[in-house]
Design a protein around this motif. Structure first.
Motif, PDB file in Angstrom:
ATOM      1  N   GLU A  10       0.822  -1.210   0.000  1.00 29.27           N
ATOM      2  CA  GLU A  10       0.000   0.000   0.000  1.00 29.27           C
ATOM      3  C   GLU A  10       0.860   1.266   0.000  1.00 29.27           C
ATOM      4  OE1 GLU A  10      -2.380  -3.338   1.610  1.00 29.27           O
ATOM      5  OE2 GLU A  10      -0.387  -2.544   2.056  1.00 29.27           O
ATOM      6  N   VAL A  11       1.960   1.231   0.742  1.00 29.71           N
ATOM      7  CA  VAL A  11       2.863   2.384   0.765  1.00 29.71           C
ATOM      8  C   VAL A  11       3.589   2.513  -0.579  1.00 29.71           C
ATOM      9  CG1 VAL A  11       4.928   3.368   1.832  1.00 29.71           C
ATOM     10  CG2 VAL A  11       3.146   2.364   3.265  1.00 29.71           C
ATOM     11  N   LEU A  14       1.312   4.145  -2.953  1.00 40.75           N
ATOM     12  CA  LEU A  14       1.131   5.562  -2.656  1.00 40.75           C
ATOM     13  C   LEU A  14       2.326   6.391  -3.137  1.00 40.75           C
ATOM     14  CD1 LEU A  14      -0.538   7.759  -0.977  1.00 40.75           C
ATOM     15  CD2 LEU A  14       1.083   7.250   0.859  1.00 40.75           C
ATOM     16  N   THR A  69       3.276  13.873  -1.039  1.00 38.83           N
ATOM     17  CA  THR A  69       3.002  12.548  -0.486  1.00 38.83           C
ATOM     18  C   THR A  69       2.231  12.654   0.829  1.00 38.83           C
ATOM     19  OG1 THR A  69       4.962  11.648  -1.552  1.00 38.83           O
ATOM     20  CG2 THR A  69       4.060  10.389   0.282  1.00 38.83           C
ATOM     21  N   PHE A  73      -1.768  11.057   1.719  1.00 39.95           N
ATOM     22  CA  PHE A  73      -2.310  10.171   2.765  1.00 39.95           C
ATOM     23  C   PHE A  73      -3.081  10.947   3.837  1.00 39.95           C
ATOM     24  CE2 PHE A  73       2.186  10.514   4.381  1.00 39.95           C
ATOM     25  CZ  PHE A  73       1.945  10.982   5.675  1.00 39.95           C
ATOM     26  N   ARG A 134       0.248   1.568   6.026  1.00 42.11           N
ATOM     27  CA  ARG A 134      -0.835   2.529   6.174  1.00 42.11           C
ATOM     28  C   ARG A 134      -1.690   2.068   7.353  1.00 42.11           C
ATOM     29  NH1 ARG A 134      -3.069   5.248   0.767  1.00 42.11           N
ATOM     30  NH2 ARG A 134      -3.487   6.798   2.394  1.00 42.11           N
ATOM     31  N   THR A 136      -4.496   1.413  10.281  1.00 38.12           N
ATOM     32  CA  THR A 136      -5.941   1.191  10.354  1.00 38.12           C
ATOM     33  C   THR A 136      -6.598   2.254  11.228  1.00 38.12           C
ATOM     34  OG1 THR A 136      -5.771  -0.234  12.314  1.00 38.12           O
ATOM     35  CG2 THR A 136      -5.573  -1.300  10.145  1.00 38.12           C
ATOM     36  N   GLY A 157      -5.352   5.252   7.377  1.00 41.87           N
ATOM     37  CA  GLY A 157      -4.690   5.559   6.123  1.00 41.87           C
ATOM     38  C   GLY A 157      -3.374   6.289   6.261  1.00 41.87           C
ATOM     39  N   GLU A 158      -3.085   6.776   7.460  1.00 43.33           N
ATOM     40  CA  GLU A 158      -1.812   7.468   7.710  1.00 43.33           C
ATOM     41  C   GLU A 158      -0.651   6.501   7.537  1.00 43.33           C
ATOM     42  OE1 GLU A 158       0.356   9.225  11.690  1.00 43.33           O
ATOM     43  OE2 GLU A 158      -1.791   9.610  11.479  1.00 43.33           O
ATOM     44  N   VAL A 159       0.451   6.968   6.974  1.00 45.30           N
ATOM     45  CA  VAL A 159       1.640   6.130   6.830  1.00 45.30           C
ATOM     46  C   VAL A 159       2.439   6.185   8.132  1.00 45.30           C
ATOM     47  CG1 VAL A 159       3.777   5.737   5.561  1.00 45.30           C
ATOM     48  CG2 VAL A 159       1.708   6.456   4.337  1.00 45.30           C
ATOM     49  N   ARG A 171       3.012   9.637  10.881  1.00 49.05           N
ATOM     50  CA  ARG A 171       3.060  10.399   9.624  1.00 49.05           C
ATOM     51  C   ARG A 171       4.405  10.220   8.932  1.00 49.05           C
ATOM     52  NH1 ARG A 171      -0.128  14.218  12.836  1.00 49.05           N
ATOM     53  NH2 ARG A 171      -2.289  13.965  12.159  1.00 49.05           N
ATOM     54  N   TRP A 172       4.735   8.954   8.726  1.00 49.68           N
ATOM     55  CA  TRP A 172       5.939   8.515   8.016  1.00 49.68           C
ATOM     56  C   TRP A 172       7.202   8.877   8.790  1.00 49.68           C
ATOM     57  CZ3 TRP A 172       5.137   7.673   2.252  1.00 49.68           C
ATOM     58  CH2 TRP A 172       6.166   6.867   1.722  1.00 49.68           C
TER      59      TRP A 172
END
Length: 230
Positions: A10-11, A14, A69, A73, A134, A136, A157-159, A171-172
């Motif tokens: 999923e990442v 994205l 990016t 997300f 990502r 849940t 959906g946040e990484v 947030r990554w």
């Protein structure tokens, strides 16, 4: 690699231009910031100013890619900046870069000089492998608020980076949790440098090589492995 790092499909979907370089290090020596690491941070700020040549950090093409990016997300990049942009903004301010400890100073200097998000995690505090996924929205992110431990949850959906115990960075690469951060007692670490197109993979690899050289300088005898970009 002793510690497994995986990036979810999923990442990858994205951000298909995502690349990371991992550096494993054992037998490190950490402690309070020194004159040597302070000089590294000052030099990084000078290198950044030359690189930007009067532009704001967010105007750099690599930072612009991270902003796009983050927006993709669901995060607002002007409010929750990626770690490199946030550090760069601070480096150019009157406050300058913070002095944390030797290991954190080293990777912060590399982040600012190369304008690439960089972070370090204490391997001894990581449970299981590390995964970039990502969220849940149900995952736990243990942080500190008002001096006391608090549990947050990422947005759906946040990484996020996570291990078997929960989220290690939201947030990554925006906010690292205190559970796995590098302290003055840390002796084993994994450092991550993260890039997006249009930054060439070779540039990220060079940043990783410079980080490894600095680790060897400040921790003579440490066992350091630089893994190929993925």
């Amino acid at each position: 690699m002793t510690l497994t790092l995986t990036v979810s499909d999923e990442v990858c979907a994205l951000a298909p231009g995502f690349t990371h370089v991992a550096i494993e290090a054992y037998g490190l020596v950490n402690g309070p910031s020194t004159e040597g690491t302070s000089a590294l941070l000052d030099d990084a700020a000078r290198r950044l100013a030359v690189r930007l040549d009067g532009r704001a950090p967010h105007e750099d093409p690599h930072m612009a890619a991270w902003r796009e990016t983050y927006t993709a997300f669901g995060s607002k990049p002007s409010r929750t900046r990626n770690s490199a942009e946030a550090l760069a903004k601070r480096a150019l301010s009157d406050a300058g870069l913070p002095r944390i400890n030797v290991l954190v100073d080293i990777y912060n200097a590399i982040s600012v000089a190369h304008l690439v998000p960089a972070g370090g995690e204490d391997i001894d505090r990581i449970q299981g492998g590390m995964r970039l996924v990502r969220a849940t929205g149900d995952e736990d992110f243990v942080t500190v608020a008002g001096g006391e431990e608090a549990v947050e949850h990422p947005d759906a959906g946040e990484v996020v980076w996570c291990d078997d115990a929960g989220v290690t960075c939201r947030r990554w690469n925006w906010r690292q949790g205190p559970r796995t951060r590098l302290t003055e007692e840390s002796v084993s670490a994994v450092f991550l440098l993260e890039g997006l197109a249009p930054m060439p993979v070779a540039d990220i690899a060079r940043a990783g090589a410079e980080l490894a050289e600095l680790l060897e300088k400040f921790s003579p005898g440490a066992r350091i492995t630089v893994h190929a970009p993925e």
